[in-house]
Write an enzyme that holds these catalytic residues in place. Structure first.
Site, short mmCIF file in Angstrom:
data_model
loop_
_atom_site.label_atom_id
_atom_site.label_comp_id
_atom_site.label_asym_id
_atom_site.label_seq_id
_atom_site.Cartn_x
_atom_site.Cartn_y
_atom_site.Cartn_z
N ASN A 146 -4.51 8.42 4.18
CA ASN A 146 -3.31 7.83 4.79
C ASN A 146 -3.36 7.76 6.31
OD1 ASN A 146 -2.25 7.71 2.18
ND2 ASN A 146 -1.21 9.68 2.36
N VAL A 177 0.53 10.24 -5.95
CA VAL A 177 0.73 11.66 -5.67
C VAL A 177 2.01 12.12 -6.34
CG1 VAL A 177 0.97 13.40 -3.87
CG2 VAL A 177 -0.47 11.40 -3.47
N GLU A 194 2.32 14.09 3.54
CA GLU A 194 1.16 13.34 3.08
C GLU A 194 0.65 12.32 4.10
OE1 GLU A 194 2.47 11.71 -0.67
OE2 GLU A 194 3.27 13.67 -1.28
N ASP A 217 7.93 8.92 -6.03
CA ASP A 217 9.09 9.71 -5.63
C ASP A 217 9.33 9.72 -4.13
OD1 ASP A 217 6.96 11.21 -4.78
OD2 ASP A 217 7.51 13.04 -5.88
N HIS A 219 -6.13 -5.91 -3.01
CA HIS A 219 -6.97 -6.12 -1.84
C HIS A 219 -7.22 -7.60 -1.56
CE1 HIS A 219 -8.87 -1.81 -1.63
NE2 HIS A 219 -7.57 -1.84 -1.33
N THR A 220 -6.53 -8.46 -2.26
CA THR A 220 -6.59 -9.88 -1.92
C THR A 220 -5.82 -10.15 -0.63
OG1 THR A 220 -6.30 -12.12 -2.79
CG2 THR A 220 -4.54 -10.56 -3.25
N ASP A 239 -10.11 -9.73 2.17
CA ASP A 239 -10.48 -11.03 1.60
C ASP A 239 -10.68 -11.98 2.78
OD1 ASP A 239 -10.57 -13.59 0.54
OD2 ASP A 239 -8.61 -13.50 -0.43
N PRO A 251 -7.78 7.20 -4.51
CA PRO A 251 -9.19 6.78 -4.52
C PRO A 251 -9.69 6.45 -3.12
CG PRO A 251 -7.94 5.64 -6.22
CD PRO A 251 -6.94 6.34 -5.36
N HIS A 310 0.15 4.37 -2.58
CA HIS A 310 -0.20 5.71 -2.13
C HIS A 310 0.89 6.72 -2.46
CE1 HIS A 310 -3.81 4.93 0.70
NE2 HIS A 310 -3.70 3.93 -0.16
N GLY A 353 3.66 11.06 -8.85
CA GLY A 353 4.60 10.03 -9.28
C GLY A 353 5.27 9.30 -8.14
N ARG A 391 0.82 -1.21 0.00
CA ARG A 391 0.00 0.00 0.00
C ARG A 391 0.85 1.26 0.00
NH1 ARG A 391 -4.80 0.40 4.30
NH2 ARG A 391 -5.49 -1.35 3.02
N ASP A 413 -3.76 -14.16 -4.14
CA ASP A 413 -4.38 -15.04 -5.13
C ASP A 413 -5.54 -14.29 -5.79
OD1 ASP A 413 -6.34 -15.00 -3.16
OD2 ASP A 413 -5.93 -17.03 -2.46
#
Length: 338
Positions: free
Chosen positions: A107, A83, A101, A87, A206-207, A253, A176, A79, A85, A75, A261
């Site tokens: 966050n 923002v 951030e 970096d 998100h698995t 999941d 998002p 994240h 690119g 993650r 998976d």
């Protein structure tokens, strides 16, 4: 050897091998305009040959102690890249000159694993000072986290530079949210150069991982549960029937929460998507549902597409004209550039 020229997002095939700059040359040119940044495979083979092994060993240690850490490190890369690119702006602490951030809405109380990145960076600075960027560490650790969880690996392009600033506003606007519909998700992804296909594919991250009850409360209170599996809904209502929904966690999941998976997509077709932004992939738009169905039917298609979309996301560049450096400490810019 494929090299990604970040300023123009074009891909060129070079007939010669890439040799990375020496540690001294990087130190002598701390700030580098993004037009000169090139991503390539095997960049550190000469300048820091043990780099990937050091990163892998720390990820392995962290995930063995806390399996949830694999999703957390993955993650961080997501994240960060959303923002301005990839970096490592996400890693910067607040300063008197800007607010970082980490406290942005997507966050705050969500991201973790910063200490793991700190440990990796400290070891790399001992092995090869000011050679491996924090942004590259995030990209490599994300790949290793997927591998640790049973997913497919891939070669990571390297050569990213670390930003000199961060943007809390951009983090709030670009990442998002958990209650996004398909149109919003597509817009968020397209705004940074990723397609609808990339959106559905990368959502498969998100698995693994967990989410706070507060992030899907609308699903529990009748706002968005018409498409939910009833048994799943009741189990979540029971789990989240505590006073502090900001700390109670549910598996993204619920079937194979620590395994990378295609079960995430199987869950969506069964009405067991945890977040609104998950479930809408199966119910909100015909095009996204078709991709979901493909990943259910052909798991290898998901693994292959995920690899390609991760490479695409990992090549997202900072805005043209910005500068970067190789930070000594991932939390602060180098002192002589402050």
């Amino acid at each position: 050897m494929a090299s990604f020229y970040l300023a123009s997002f074009c891909i060129m095939v070079l007939s010669f091998s890439i040799t990375s700059a020496s540690g001294n040359s990087v130190r002598n040119k701390t700030c580098i305009d993004d037009a000169t940044i090139v991503l390539s495979f095997g960049l550190y083979q000469n300048s820091c040959p043990e780099a990937e092994a050091i990163i892998y060993s720390w990820v392995e240690r962290a995930v063995s102690q806390d399996p949830r850490m694999a999703a957390s490190l993955l993650r961080l890369h997501f994240h960060d890249c959303f923002v301005n690119g990839c970096d490592a702006s996400l890693l910067l602490d607040d300063t008197p000159n800007f607010t970082g951030e980490k406290t942005a809405a997507p966050n705050l109380n969500s991201l973790r694993g910063f200490e793991v990145i700190d440990s990796i960076k400290a070891d790399l600075e001992l092995a090869c000072p000011q050679t491996v960027s924090c942004a590259d560490i995030l990209a490599i650790a994300a790949r290793d986290s997927v591998v640790m969880s049973g997913g497919w690996g891939w070669q990571v392009q390297m050569g990213r530079k670390d930003s000199l600033t961060a943007s809390r506003k951009a983090a709030n606007n670009n990442i998002p949210g958990p209650n996004s519909n398909v149109a919003t998700l597509v817009s968020n992804f397209q705004n940074i150069g990723l397609s609808l296909q990339d959106m559905v594919t990368l959502s498969g991250a998100h698995t693994i991982g967990r989410a706070r009850c507060s992030t899907f409360s609308s699903r529990l209170n009748g706002g968005s549960n018409s498409d939910m599996n009833l048994d799943f809904l009741q189990s979540l209502q029971q789990l989240c029937s505590v006073s502090d929904t900001n700390t109670t966690l549910a598996n993204l999941d619920d079937m194979t929460p620590s395994t990378f998976d295609n079960q995430y997509y199987v869950n969506l077709l069964s009405g067991k998507g945890l977040l609104v932004s998950d479930q809408v992939l199966a119910t909100g738009d015909g095009n996204t549902r078709e991709i979901v169905q493909t990943y259910v039917d052909v798991p290898s298609a998901f693994f292959e597409d995920f690899k390609n979309s991760m490479l695409k996301m990992g090549s997202l560049a900072p805005p043209t004209g910005t500068t970067g450096e190789i930070r000594v400490n991932c939390r602060i810019v180098n002192q002589f550039n402050s």
